[in-house]
Write a protein that holds these residues in place. Sequence first.
Motif, PDB file in Angstrom:
ATOM      1  N   THR A   1       0.838  -1.193   0.000  1.00 37.95           N
ATOM      2  CA  THR A   1       0.000   0.000   0.000  1.00 37.95           C
ATOM      3  C   THR A   1       0.877   1.248   0.000  1.00 37.95           C
ATOM      4  OG1 THR A   1      -0.066   0.130   2.405  1.00 37.95           O
ATOM      5  CG2 THR A   1      -1.774  -1.203   1.337  1.00 37.95           C
TER       6      THR A   1
ATOM      7  N   LEU B   1      -8.372   4.517   7.334  1.00 36.26           N
ATOM      8  CA  LEU B   1      -9.580   3.744   7.623  1.00 36.26           C
ATOM      9  C   LEU B   1      -9.790   3.603   9.131  1.00 36.26           C
ATOM     10  CD1 LEU B   1     -11.988   2.076   6.642  1.00 36.26           C
ATOM     11  CD2 LEU B   1     -10.489   0.071   6.643  1.00 36.26           C
TER      12      LEU B   1
ATOM     13  N   LEU C   1      -4.760   8.935   2.372  1.00 35.96           N
ATOM     14  CA  LEU C   1      -4.695   7.479   2.482  1.00 35.96           C
ATOM     15  C   LEU C   1      -3.307   7.014   2.911  1.00 35.96           C
ATOM     16  CD1 LEU C   1      -6.736   6.411  -0.663  1.00 35.96           C
ATOM     17  CD2 LEU C   1      -7.259   5.786   1.707  1.00 35.96           C
TER      18      LEU C   1
ATOM     19  N   GLN D   1      -6.025  -1.718   4.091  1.00 35.50           N
ATOM     20  CA  GLN D   1      -5.987  -1.177   5.444  1.00 35.50           C
ATOM     21  C   GLN D   1      -6.950  -1.929   6.361  1.00 35.50           C
ATOM     22  OE1 GLN D   1      -6.514   3.088   5.542  1.00 35.50           O
ATOM     23  NE2 GLN D   1      -4.771   3.483   4.182  1.00 35.50           N
TER      24      GLN D   1
ATOM     25  N   SER E   1      -3.403   4.951   9.942  1.00 33.85           N
ATOM     26  CA  SER E   1      -4.302   4.428   8.922  1.00 33.85           C
ATOM     27  C   SER E   1      -5.527   5.315   8.790  1.00 33.85           C
ATOM     28  CB  SER E   1      -4.717   2.992   9.291  1.00 33.85           C
ATOM     29  OG  SER E   1      -5.874   2.606   8.579  1.00 33.85           O
TER      30      SER E   1
ATOM     31  N   ILE F   1     -17.881   5.976   0.527  1.00 32.10           N
ATOM     32  CA  ILE F   1     -16.697   6.589  -0.074  1.00 32.10           C
ATOM     33  C   ILE F   1     -16.920   6.766  -1.569  1.00 32.10           C
ATOM     34  CG2 ILE F   1     -14.283   6.187  -0.709  1.00 32.10           C
ATOM     35  CD1 ILE F   1     -13.791   5.033   2.005  1.00 32.10           C
TER      36      ILE F   1
ATOM     37  N   GLN G   1      -6.665   0.305  -1.640  1.00 31.76           N
ATOM     38  CA  GLN G   1      -5.960   0.856  -0.475  1.00 31.76           C
ATOM     39  C   GLN G   1      -6.801   0.674   0.785  1.00 31.76           C
ATOM     40  OE1 GLN G   1      -2.685   2.342  -0.726  1.00 31.76           O
ATOM     41  NE2 GLN G   1      -2.880   1.419  -2.741  1.00 31.76           N
ATOM     42  N   ILE G   2      -8.103   0.925   0.682  1.00 32.16           N
ATOM     43  CA  ILE G   2      -8.995   0.800   1.834  1.00 32.16           C
ATOM     44  C   ILE G   2      -9.140  -0.662   2.260  1.00 32.16           C
ATOM     45  CG2 ILE G   2     -11.386   1.048   2.595  1.00 32.16           C
ATOM     46  CD1 ILE G   2      -9.985   3.681   2.583  1.00 32.16           C
TER      47      ILE G   2
ATOM     48  N   ILE H   1     -18.960   0.978   3.368  1.00 31.10           N
ATOM     49  CA  ILE H   1     -18.270   0.295   4.464  1.00 31.10           C
ATOM     50  C   ILE H   1     -19.279   0.042   5.568  1.00 31.10           C
ATOM     51  CG2 ILE H   1     -16.391   0.443   6.152  1.00 31.10           C
ATOM     52  CD1 ILE H   1     -15.092   2.536   4.299  1.00 31.10           C
TER      53      ILE H   1
END
Length: 416
Positions: free
Chosen positions: A133, A145, A409, A320, A143, A354, A316-317, A345
């Motif tokens: 990442t 998230l 991010l 994480q 992070s 998002i 990326q999310i 999410i």
Amino acid sequence: MNSKFLPRYLQSKLKIALSDTPVVCILGARQCGKTTLAQQFDSQRTYINFDDNAILTAAKQDPTGFIAGLPEKVILDEIQRIPELMPAIKASVDQQRTPGRFLLTGSANLLLLPRVQESLAGRMEVLNLQPLTEQEKHRSQHSFLARLLDRPLTAKIIGEQAGINGVAEAVCRGGYPEANSRNEVRSRQWHTQYLKAIIQRDVKDIANIRDENELLRVTQVLALRTGTLLNISSLSNELDISRATVDKYITVLERLFLVKRLPAWHKNQVKRLVKTPKIHWVDSGLASTLHSVKTSDWFDHKVNFGALLESFVVQQIIAQAGWLEEPPRFSHYRDKDQVEVDLVIEQGRKVWGIEVKKAASIQAKDGLGLYRLAAQYGDQFQGGILFYCGNNCLPLAEKNCFAVPISWLWELPTNY
């Protein structure tokens, strides 16, 4: 960038798993760093690689004897090449249930094999390693998230509104460590050779594919469709390949951790929702190469960089989330008015949305999907994020919704 020595944030979960579970398996795409993680975590373990044909043959001929002859703690690399070994591992663990005895790695999803599920149920913990990442590359300990799930965001104005740099490079570079050690031209050449090697070698371990060129064609078209609704019938017609075969090829690519189907969010009382999954490439760099998109195409409006950016952010999310003790669930939202949210999410009864935009500025209409999702969920809606390429975190019209720099991010502001 010396990507071989970058931190992998899955290591803390690996340590916990090995402390109380006899068999731990790290799954992920080839060349994403599984072997490096395993060996760096415990350099004293005996390392066995089933890409070695002599080792593979010996294990196939006598699985029980092979396992019995191993040292107390081992790394068994590329275990998907010999699923016949699983019953022998189960028998050995049942006789000696020492935590952390077997550390396995696999480049194909073993959990889809029924005999593996039956053999190691209750004895094995699976950890999914994603490609590097941007947060790991920047060695950031914060992070985005984890921060989002912890408490509501607040606006943060750092100066005059301006675009941020480095996003196109991050998308086209992707997360494979080897690709990150090269310049862009050499990285693209590596991506091309990597995909050919996967199709010529690894596919044979998990599926009977008669036409490798046909599979490659599906792969290339899917790269053009990343971040879009998955329409298998349309793909079938476009490629003149049966629908069942296209679906099989996509499943193969999923099992090799190259693509991911993101399910559609649904709520029983909402009848106008589209229930088709989206397709995302797990590595945006590989998709960019297949898509023939370069960093220099960022400002070319004829190039659909936005879809690649969406897949990049989604990945990326998801990566994480893999570091969290309780990872949330992910989906996408789209209704028949074509109002959408790129990533939904859910954690317990709490929901976040998002959206991803390539622009460095925002307009009121950009938050429409987040507002629609908020209306559907009421008090359960915790907030929305509109990732964009501007430098300020700006409030949107809906409560707890913000336009957030994509760079957060991997570079979340200190003490935010």
